[in-house]
Design an enzyme around this catalytic site. Sequence first.
Site, mmCIF file in Angstrom:
data_model
loop_
_atom_site.group_PDB
_atom_site.id
_atom_site.type_symbol
_atom_site.label_atom_id
_atom_site.label_comp_id
_atom_site.label_asym_id
_atom_site.label_seq_id
_atom_site.Cartn_x
_atom_site.Cartn_y
_atom_site.Cartn_z
ATOM 1 N N THR A 194 -73.943 91.822 9.244
ATOM 2 C CA THR A 194 -74.016 91.267 7.889
ATOM 3 C C THR A 194 -74.468 89.810 7.936
ATOM 4 O O THR A 194 -74.161 89.104 8.887
ATOM 5 C CB THR A 194 -72.607 91.361 7.264
ATOM 6 O OG1 THR A 194 -72.339 92.724 7.012
ATOM 7 C CG2 THR A 194 -72.473 90.574 5.981
ATOM 8 N N VAL A 223 -68.261 101.413 0.279
ATOM 9 C CA VAL A 223 -68.674 100.026 0.081
ATOM 10 C C VAL A 223 -67.671 99.139 0.812
ATOM 11 O O VAL A 223 -66.460 99.367 0.724
ATOM 12 C CB VAL A 223 -68.704 99.661 -1.427
ATOM 13 C CG1 VAL A 223 -69.036 98.182 -1.603
ATOM 14 C CG2 VAL A 223 -69.719 100.524 -2.173
ATOM 15 N N GLY A 224 -68.176 98.151 1.542
ATOM 16 C CA GLY A 224 -67.291 97.250 2.294
ATOM 17 C C GLY A 224 -66.923 96.005 1.501
ATOM 18 O O GLY A 224 -66.992 95.988 0.265
ATOM 19 N N ASP A 225 -66.575 94.965 2.221
ATOM 20 C CA ASP A 225 -66.082 93.740 1.582
ATOM 21 C C ASP A 225 -67.196 92.832 1.067
ATOM 22 O O ASP A 225 -66.973 92.040 0.145
ATOM 23 C CB ASP A 225 -65.252 92.940 2.596
ATOM 24 C CG ASP A 225 -66.102 92.559 3.818
ATOM 25 O OD1 ASP A 225 -66.787 93.461 4.359
ATOM 26 O OD2 ASP A 225 -66.091 91.382 4.207
ATOM 27 N N THR A 245 -67.834 88.419 7.543
ATOM 28 C CA THR A 245 -68.448 89.561 8.209
ATOM 29 C C THR A 245 -67.391 90.212 9.077
ATOM 30 O O THR A 245 -66.564 89.523 9.667
ATOM 31 C CB THR A 245 -69.651 89.150 9.079
ATOM 32 O OG1 THR A 245 -70.088 90.305 9.818
ATOM 33 C CG2 THR A 245 -69.327 88.038 10.052
ATOM 34 N N GLY A 246 -67.406 91.525 9.146
ATOM 35 C CA GLY A 246 -66.411 92.202 9.958
ATOM 36 C C GLY A 246 -66.111 93.577 9.407
ATOM 37 O O GLY A 246 -66.881 94.109 8.605
HETATM 38 N N1 ASP Z 1 -68.407 93.619 6.432
HETATM 39 C C1 ASP Z 1 -69.447 94.604 6.433
HETATM 40 C C2 ASP Z 1 -68.914 95.897 5.864
HETATM 41 O O1 ASP Z 1 -67.799 96.243 6.149
HETATM 42 C C3 ASP Z 1 -69.986 94.884 7.791
HETATM 43 C C4 ASP Z 1 -70.492 93.682 8.529
HETATM 44 O O2 ASP Z 1 -69.889 92.605 8.438
HETATM 45 O O3 ASP Z 1 -71.520 93.790 9.197
HETATM 46 O O4 ASP Z 1 -69.646 96.561 5.170
#
Ligand code: ASP
Length: 337
Positions: A194, A223-225, A245-246
């Site tokens: 991300t 859907v993520g954060d 990111t995470g």
């Molecule tokens: N945080 C993002 C998600 O969970 C993934 C990422 O940080 O690459 O969608």
Amino acid sequence: MKKLLALAALALMTQPALAEAPAPRWSLAIHGGAGTLNPKQMTPEKRVQYEADLQKALDAGTAVLARGGDALDAVKAAVVVMEDSPLFNAGKGAVFTWEGTNELDAAIMDGRDRSAGAVAGVKTVRNPILLADTVRTQSEHVFLIGKGAEEFAVSKGFAVTPPDYFATPARREALERLKAEKLSALDVDHKFGTVGAVALDTKGNLAAATSTGGMTGKRWGRVGDAPLIGAGTYADNRACAVSATGWGEFFIRVGVAHEICARLRMAGAKAQAAADAVMADVARLGGDGGVILVTPEGEAIFSFNTTGMYRGRATSAGVNEVAIFGGAEKASQTPDH
Ligand code: ASP
């Protein structure tokens, strides 16, 4: 005459004060994902490419801030560069869903008035961060998803990008491996790609932006954060601007970005301590990743509980650095393998 002399004396007295006025302050931090980055797997060529694209993104945002531009424009400029780079999991180079598509999420927030815009699950918009900003400025909503978000994009003049544009062989191979070896998204990616940017401009305004393809093999409209205001993205002039990111599910449960800002605003916490404490909370629940933040005082901070995070920061005080692995390692240092 007396009056003139008095005025001249006053002018002389005020001169030093004017000369000492501090230069307008700005700061910028960017990330291109965090995760289990193994220095041994990073070839010198790959490393040079990552550092070059991080520097390009940092330079794009810096150019806006250094000429007195808005934090919002700076974070957009930096994120667009990383969305256009195939190296990061955002825009071109986004990870694949279980069904073999690329579905993009993004969010942006203005710390001045806490106006925010976000999109999720879009497949035909080249720069989702620009669409998120258009949701912020040209709709009465904060968050649009899927087909509806794409219709909104077309109605606002966005070109329809062919879905193939986003696909890269490396990300397709990651999906194939995930399916063949029954791995989790973390096992195949070893990192989250991300992208995000946070900025303080010379007028004292903060902004945050985050853009992602999510996690490899995601399905069922996951859907993520990243596009969730308060989880992966938050900006408030009274506190800070954060981009995360995470492992998104954990960042949502902790409400990471808002939680960090709330600790600064209400508990008067120090920025690094607040970011570290919230990331420790993510780790306690079993999640990992990292955050970038800037404060109204111009601090540009990283906190991550992974072995590395693609990142960079620049400030009006002359800081300008990109880094990948732990510690204060800089791009100019020799690769450690
Ligand atoms: N945080 C993002 C998600 O969970 C993934 C990422 O940080 O690459 O969608």
